[in-house]
Every structure is written in structure tokens, then in C-alpha cells.
Design a protein around this motif. Structure first.
Motif, PDB file in Angstrom:
ATOM      1  N   ALA A   1      -0.650  31.933  56.343  1.00 23.05           N
ATOM      2  CA  ALA A   1      -0.630  31.396  54.251  1.00 23.05           C
ATOM      3  C   ALA A   1      -2.137  31.965  53.991  1.00 23.05           C
ATOM      4  CB  ALA A   1      -0.347  30.416  54.156  1.00 23.05           C
ATOM      5  N   VAL A   2      -2.451  32.240  52.784  1.00 22.07           N
ATOM      6  CA  VAL A   2      -3.738  32.655  52.057  1.00 22.07           C
ATOM      7  C   VAL A   2      -3.484  32.325  51.367  1.00 22.07           C
ATOM      8  CG1 VAL A   2      -5.330  34.637  50.811  1.00 22.07           C
ATOM      9  CG2 VAL A   2      -4.428  34.611  54.019  1.00 22.07           C
ATOM     10  N   VAL A   3      -4.729  31.226  50.078  1.00 20.55           N
ATOM     11  CA  VAL A   3      -4.912  31.508  48.798  1.00 20.55           C
ATOM     12  C   VAL A   3      -5.772  31.445  48.496  1.00 20.55           C
ATOM     13  CG1 VAL A   3      -5.117  29.163  47.360  1.00 20.55           C
ATOM     14  CG2 VAL A   3      -3.731  28.802  48.992  1.00 20.55           C
TER      15      VAL A   3
ATOM     16  N   GLY B   1      -1.353  46.374  53.563  1.00 18.75           N
ATOM     17  CA  GLY B   1      -0.436  45.952  54.748  1.00 18.75           C
ATOM     18  C   GLY B   1      -1.128  44.575  55.469  1.00 18.75           C
ATOM     19  N   VAL B   2      -1.409  43.677  53.405  1.00 17.62           N
ATOM     20  CA  VAL B   2      -1.336  42.549  54.156  1.00 17.62           C
ATOM     21  C   VAL B   2       0.277  41.859  54.467  1.00 17.62           C
ATOM     22  CG1 VAL B   2      -1.843  40.278  52.378  1.00 17.62           C
ATOM     23  CG2 VAL B   2      -3.504  41.901  52.426  1.00 17.62           C
TER      24      VAL B   2
ATOM     25  N   GLY C   1      -0.079  44.495  44.361  1.00 14.26           N
ATOM     26  CA  GLY C   1      -0.461  45.370  45.472  1.00 14.26           C
ATOM     27  C   GLY C   1      -0.442  45.309  46.704  1.00 14.26           C
ATOM     28  N   LEU C   2       0.207  43.256  46.745  1.00 10.43           N
ATOM     29  CA  LEU C   2       0.306  43.604  47.973  1.00 10.43           C
ATOM     30  C   LEU C   2       2.171  43.168  48.125  1.00 10.43           C
ATOM     31  CD1 LEU C   2      -3.155  42.085  48.054  1.00 10.43           C
ATOM     32  CD2 LEU C   2      -2.018  40.175  49.251  1.00 10.43           C
ATOM     33  N   VAL C   3       2.637  44.898  48.810  1.00  9.96           N
ATOM     34  CA  VAL C   3       3.840  44.547  48.323  1.00  9.96           C
ATOM     35  C   VAL C   3       4.741  43.800  49.181  1.00  9.96           C
ATOM     36  CG1 VAL C   3       3.861  46.641  46.603  1.00  9.96           C
ATOM     37  CG2 VAL C   3       3.744  47.115  49.225  1.00  9.96           C
ATOM     38  N   HIS C   4       3.914  44.160  50.241  1.00 10.84           N
ATOM     39  CA  HIS C   4       4.869  43.478  51.969  1.00 10.84           C
ATOM     40  C   HIS C   4       4.326  41.835  51.749  1.00 10.84           C
ATOM     41  CE1 HIS C   4       4.251  47.888  52.929  1.00 10.84           C
ATOM     42  NE2 HIS C   4       6.064  48.073  52.597  1.00 10.84           N
ATOM     43  N   ALA C   5       3.762  41.470  51.269  1.00 11.97           N
ATOM     44  CA  ALA C   5       3.703  39.930  51.497  1.00 11.97           C
ATOM     45  C   ALA C   5       4.370  39.563  50.473  1.00 11.97           C
ATOM     46  CB  ALA C   5       2.127  39.718  51.355  1.00 11.97           C
TER      47      ALA C   5
ATOM     48  N   ALA D   1       1.938  21.907  30.765  1.00  6.54           N
ATOM     49  CA  ALA D   1       2.285  23.278  31.311  1.00  6.54           C
ATOM     50  C   ALA D   1       1.571  24.436  30.249  1.00  6.54           C
ATOM     51  CB  ALA D   1       3.922  23.615  31.239  1.00  6.54           C
ATOM     52  N   VAL D   2       1.142  23.824  29.117  1.00  6.06           N
ATOM     53  CA  VAL D   2       1.408  24.564  27.795  1.00  6.06           C
ATOM     54  C   VAL D   2      -0.185  25.332  28.747  1.00  6.06           C
ATOM     55  CG1 VAL D   2      -0.439  23.163  27.358  1.00  6.06           C
ATOM     56  CG2 VAL D   2       0.131  25.096  25.209  1.00  6.06           C
ATOM     57  N   GLY D   3      -0.311  27.595  28.412  1.00  2.00           N
ATOM     58  CA  GLY D   3      -1.731  27.857  29.134  1.00  2.00           C
ATOM     59  C   GLY D   3      -1.747  28.126  29.998  1.00  2.00           C
ATOM     60  N   LEU D   4      -0.606  28.120  30.631  1.00  2.00           N
ATOM     61  CA  LEU D   4      -0.382  28.844  32.278  1.00  2.00           C
ATOM     62  C   LEU D   4       1.070  29.627  32.594  1.00  2.00           C
ATOM     63  CD1 LEU D   4       0.053  24.614  33.698  1.00  2.00           C
ATOM     64  CD2 LEU D   4      -2.239  26.918  34.220  1.00  2.00           C
ATOM     65  N   GLU D   5       0.995  30.551  33.101  1.00  2.94           N
ATOM     66  CA  GLU D   5       1.729  30.957  33.987  1.00  2.94           C
ATOM     67  C   GLU D   5       1.925  31.099  35.906  1.00  2.94           C
ATOM     68  OE1 GLU D   5       3.718  35.517  32.703  1.00  2.94           O
ATOM     69  OE2 GLU D   5       1.301  35.226  32.342  1.00  2.94           O
ATOM     70  N   LEU D   6       3.175  31.110  35.831  1.00  8.31           N
ATOM     71  CA  LEU D   6       3.515  31.822  37.651  1.00  8.31           C
ATOM     72  C   LEU D   6       3.727  32.737  37.533  1.00  8.31           C
ATOM     73  CD1 LEU D   6       2.673  30.006  40.241  1.00  8.31           C
ATOM     74  CD2 LEU D   6       4.885  29.287  40.127  1.00  8.31           C
ATOM     75  N   GLN D   7       3.448  33.701  38.275  1.00  6.38           N
ATOM     76  CA  GLN D   7       4.620  34.844  38.295  1.00  6.38           C
ATOM     77  C   GLN D   7       4.741  35.097  40.286  1.00  6.38           C
ATOM     78  OE1 GLN D   7       3.314  38.972  36.418  1.00  6.38           O
ATOM     79  NE2 GLN D   7       1.687  37.516  35.896  1.00  6.38           N
ATOM     80  N   HIS D   8       5.867  35.268  40.725  1.00  9.07           N
ATOM     81  CA  HIS D   8       6.156  35.593  41.785  1.00  9.07           C
ATOM     82  C   HIS D   8       6.971  36.293  42.360  1.00  9.07           C
ATOM     83  CE1 HIS D   8       9.479  34.758  44.945  1.00  9.07           C
ATOM     84  NE2 HIS D   8       7.912  34.517  45.760  1.00  9.07           N
ATOM     85  N   LEU D   9       6.490  37.286  43.346  1.00  6.82           N
ATOM     86  CA  LEU D   9       6.975  38.618  43.052  1.00  6.82           C
ATOM     87  C   LEU D   9       7.791  38.841  45.139  1.00  6.82           C
ATOM     88  CD1 LEU D   9       4.818  41.597  41.446  1.00  6.82           C
ATOM     89  CD2 LEU D   9       6.798  40.901  41.405  1.00  6.82           C
ATOM     90  N   PRO D  10       8.354  38.816  45.515  1.00  2.86           N
ATOM     91  CA  PRO D  10       9.092  38.656  46.998  1.00  2.86           C
ATOM     92  C   PRO D  10       8.536  40.227  47.674  1.00  2.86           C
ATOM     93  CG  PRO D  10      11.021  39.193  45.601  1.00  2.86           C
ATOM     94  CD  PRO D  10       9.617  39.560  44.856  1.00  2.86           C
ATOM     95  N   ALA D  11       8.297  40.075  49.290  1.00  2.00           N
ATOM     96  CA  ALA D  11       7.939  40.944  49.766  1.00  2.00           C
ATOM     97  C   ALA D  11       8.953  41.540  49.941  1.00  2.00           C
ATOM     98  CB  ALA D  11       7.431  40.337  51.133  1.00  2.00           C
ATOM     99  N   GLN D  12       8.122  43.580  49.716  1.00  2.74           N
ATOM    100  CA  GLN D  12       9.558  44.387  50.150  1.00  2.74           C
ATOM    101  C   GLN D  12       9.960  45.101  50.834  1.00  2.74           C
ATOM    102  OE1 GLN D  12       7.933  47.713  47.849  1.00  2.74           O
ATOM    103  NE2 GLN D  12       7.585  46.525  45.930  1.00  2.74           N
TER     104      GLN D  12
END
Length: 430
Positions: free
Chosen positions: A271-273, A292-293, A320-324, A419-430
């Protein structure tokens, strides 16, 4: 004549909660989300120095001397679950410095201290057999220090992680030197620390971490230039344009397609943060490099980041981390300082530049710290420990138009309307 202020019946019978004797960075505010709370384990802390020999001294390389070598000494701060002796308590004084490197009279190196909630040199607490504690390696900004995110490192150790934060040589506030050193050495330092801890963790090593750490479950946490480094470690190979930034080709060891770089991928990193990672807005990575990630990644950034960039910077990296499998937590209205401790009193006394090296103009730093603790706890709990915390990451989006509405109460773990002022987005690995 002004009327007297009369308290309602019974109001005077309620006594305010006593203030803590010492306020530590990372303590939960009343509006902190649920997972920001400190864990149940006592925390020990130790300082360790390691030496990586025979490394390229890129700052002294030249046409006549293309491959000078030197040893890199890295000071580490190690937080771990501890076993307190009778009378021992979790209180330590850390010493850091203000400034922007040696030889800068406008911002001289000035030592300061701040309190931490850990016991210096406490005995380690073994994990319940046969388990061991996952490893978290933390990489600071440029310049910064291993103590820059103590609110997070102590918090994670209290939840059953061994956390190792690095003072990257030539990149701290105390010893800041040329930028090529940071570009070259961040990924190499991270991997050297992982290899070192793996040796210490072996049974019979004689190290205080022997038998304590599961390096097969490792996470990398990086801020700014630390974010650049951890992304490169897990497969974001540099572009040819980036390699050309430093004369002599020294950065080719991190270039996409270089067999040496490709062979360096370490499967122990799960995992990476990446806090406000630098490099997305320049030519550091092309699309193929980012692809590559494959390591699950949590990005954390402000949408007004004027150092790493947001739309052309962190958001581009996230997309751009389409595979993660990846997440992006955005602080709306925040700039670059979404990772560090709050400004210490010494920074406020030293003037605007030192204060703004830590502060956020539109956000309270303690609030940011609590939110970071919450989401990093959920993300690492899922990726490293397999804990049932995914529901803290599966959150409904904010309403169209960018304004927070009543549905933010559906953000699990957040008090209503917080939770005002925050946004959480999620993209699954392709």
C-alpha cells in the motif's frame, strides 16, 4: 443599562471537562471522525542511525568525476507498540529545527522542542502469536524531517504498526542541499530502510525489532517529495525528460524501461499513501510511467496546492494510475500543507515563512490531522491487515455543484454536518 446574563436552571451545576495537562499533536478534537481515535496499545519510540555505503554522490559528480561515491547516514525514528514499565508513561520531547537549510541567514536553523505521546526506549510489546505488526515507512517533504508527521506515526503505532520515519540526508531542514540528491535518493533510501528493517525483524537478529515486524505487509507514506519517492518505488518509472533534468544520467536508475529499475519492484509493499506528491505537474512521469503502478494508493491533497499542483498535479497522478486501485481525498481550499504537524509555537514566533511551512490558511491543522488519521487508519487497515473497514472508504459523493449538503452525514464515522469541505474519489484498477 445592560441586562444581566442569567443562566438557565441547572446550568451552573455542570462542570466543564478538565483540560488535558499536556496537549499532544494528534489528540482528537471533539469533531474528529471515528477512526482518528488513538488505539489501545502503548507506544514506544527509539532513534536509530543506519548507513548505506557506496552510494552515488550526485551533488559532487562532474564530467571529470562522473561516479563519486559516499556513505549515506540516515537517522530514523521508530515508533512501535510498547510495554511500559511501572511508573513509565507515554511522554517524550522531540527536538527538530526550523529553517530552510544551513547557510540561509533569512531562515537560520533554529532548534525547537515539542511533546509527543510515546515512551522513549520502552520495551517492545510482542504481537499476539503468530501475528506480527505490519511496517509503515514514512518519507518527509523537502525540506522536512522524520518528526514532521508525529501525529500520524504515533497514532498508527498505537493501532499495531511499526512505523519508521526517515531523515533523508541532504533533504532535512538541518542539512538541505541540492535538489538532485532528493530526486535520486528518495526511492533508494526507502528501499534501503525496508531491507534494513527486514534484517532486524529476523528471529535471533538481536535487534529490538526481532520477531516483531511483518515486512511482507509494508506500506509507504510520503509527503511532497516523499510522495514522489514512494510512487517511483512502486512502479512509476521516470520519463526520459525527467532523467535529463540532472546532467550525467544519474536518474536513469529510476527510469521506466530500465531493467535495473524494473527488477527493483518489491512485492512486500502492499500500500502507498501519497500526501500532495510532487511531480505530476511537470514532465516527471508520462502516462506509461504512471501506468506501471499496481499498488493500492491513497492520495491526499488540497485543491489549491500551489507547490505540487492539483488539476495538473495530484489529480493527474490519481487519474493516471490506471492499473492501481486508488482513492483521492481532497481538502477544498487547502494548499500544500495537508500532511505535517500543526505549526509549533516556535514557528509562529519566528515569523510568517516558518509559520507557513506548516500552516494551512483556510483549515485548522489539527482538524486536518484528525481526518488524515481516520482515512489512513481505514486504508491501511484494509490493505495491510484485512480489517473490515472498507465501509469507511465507500462513501457517497458530494452533491453536484461542489457544495456539501445533508448527505455528508452518510460519511461513516463523521459527526453530522462535519464532512464539509472534503471530497473522496475512488477509481478501481483497470
Amino acid at each position: 443599562m445592560m441586562a444581566a446574563c442569567v443562566a438557565p436552571p441547572g446550568a451552573l451545576a455542570k462542570k466543564p471537562a478538565p483540560a488535558p495537562a499536556v496537549e499532544y499533536y494528534g489528540d482528537a478534537r471533539p469533531d474528529a471522525p471515528e477512526l482518528a481515535a488513538r488505539g489501545s496499545l502503548p507506544v514506544g519510540v527509539r532513534t536509530v542511525v543506519i548507513e548505506n555505503k557506496d552510494q552515488l554522490d550526485i551533488l559532487n559528480a562532474s564530467a571529470s568525476r562522473p561516479d563519486p561515491r559516499y556513505s549515506r547516514k540516515l537517522k530514523l525514528e521508530v515508533w512501535y507498540p510498547g510495554r511500559l514499565a511501572p511508573g513509565e508513561r507515554e511522554h517524550v520531547m522531540y527536538t527538530d529545527v526550523l529553517g530552510s537549510g544551513p547557510g540561509n541567514p533569512a531562515r537560520p536553523n533554529t532548534p525547537f522542542q515539542f511533546a509527543g505521546r510515546a515512551a522513549r526506549d520502552a520495551a517492545p510489546l510482542p504481537a499476539a502469536a503468530p501475528a506480527r505488526y505490519p511496517l509503515v515507512i514514512v518519507s518527509h517533504g523537502y525540506p522536512g524531517s522524520r518528526l514532521q508527521m508525529s501525529y500520524l506515526t504515533e497514532n498508527l503505532a498505537s493501532k499495531g504498526y511499526v512505523v519508521v520515519a526517515i531523515d533523508h540526508a541532504e533533504s532535512t531542514r538541518a542539512d538541505k542541499a541540492g535538489f538532485p540528491s532528493t530526486l535520486l535518493n528518495r526511492p533508494l533510501d526507502d528501499l534501503f530502510v525496508l531491507r534494513s528493517v527486514a534484517r532486524w525483524a529476523e528471529a535471533g537478529s538481536g535487534h529490538f525489532l526481532a520477531g516483531l515486524v511483518d515486512t511482507d505487509s509494508t506500506a509507504l507514506v510520503g509527503y511532497s517529495m516523499g510522495g514522489y519517492g514512494v510512487l517511483n518505488v512502486v512502479g512509476a518509472g521516470l520519463s526520459a525528460d525527467a532523467v535529463a533534468f540532472v546532467p550525467g544520467g544519474g536518474l536513469a536508475v529510476h527510469q521506466r524501461g530500465n531493467p535495473e529499475y524494473d527488477a527493483r519492484r518489491d512485492p512486500r509493499i502492499k500500500a502507498v499513501v501519497a500526501f500532495a506528491p510532487w511531480g505530476g505537474a511537470g514532465k516527471i512521469w508520462d502516462d506509461a510511467g504512471l501506468a506501471g503502478v499496481r499498488t493500492p494508493t491513497l492520495f491526499i491533497a488540497g485543491d489549491q496546492d500551489d507547490i505540487s499542483g492539483y488539476k495538473d498535479g495530484v489529480l493527474r497522478l490519481f487519474q493516471g494510475l490506471v492499473h492501481a486501485d486508488r482513492y483521492l481525498l481532497t481538502y477544498r481550499g487547502a494548499r500544500h500543507n495537508t500532511a505535517p504537524n500543526p505549526p509549533p509555537p516556535a514557528a509562529a514566533a519566528a515569523g510568517l515563512e516558518e509559520f507557513m511551512a506548516y500552516a494551512e490558511p483556510a483549515w485548522d491543522s489539527r482538524r486536518i490531522n484528525n481526518i488524515n488519521q481516520h482515512f489512513v487508519t481505514a486504508f491501511l487497515g484494509v490493505t495491510l491487515k484485512g480489517q473490515p473497514l472498507q465501509s469507511y472508504l465507500d462513501l457517497p459523493p458530494l452533491p453536484a455543484g461542489g457544495t456539501a449538503g445533508p448527505d455528508t452525514a452518510a460519511w461513516k464515522g463523521f459527526p453530522k454536518r462535519s464532512a464539509v469541505g472534503l471530497e473522496l474519489q475512488h477509481l478501481p484498477a483497470q
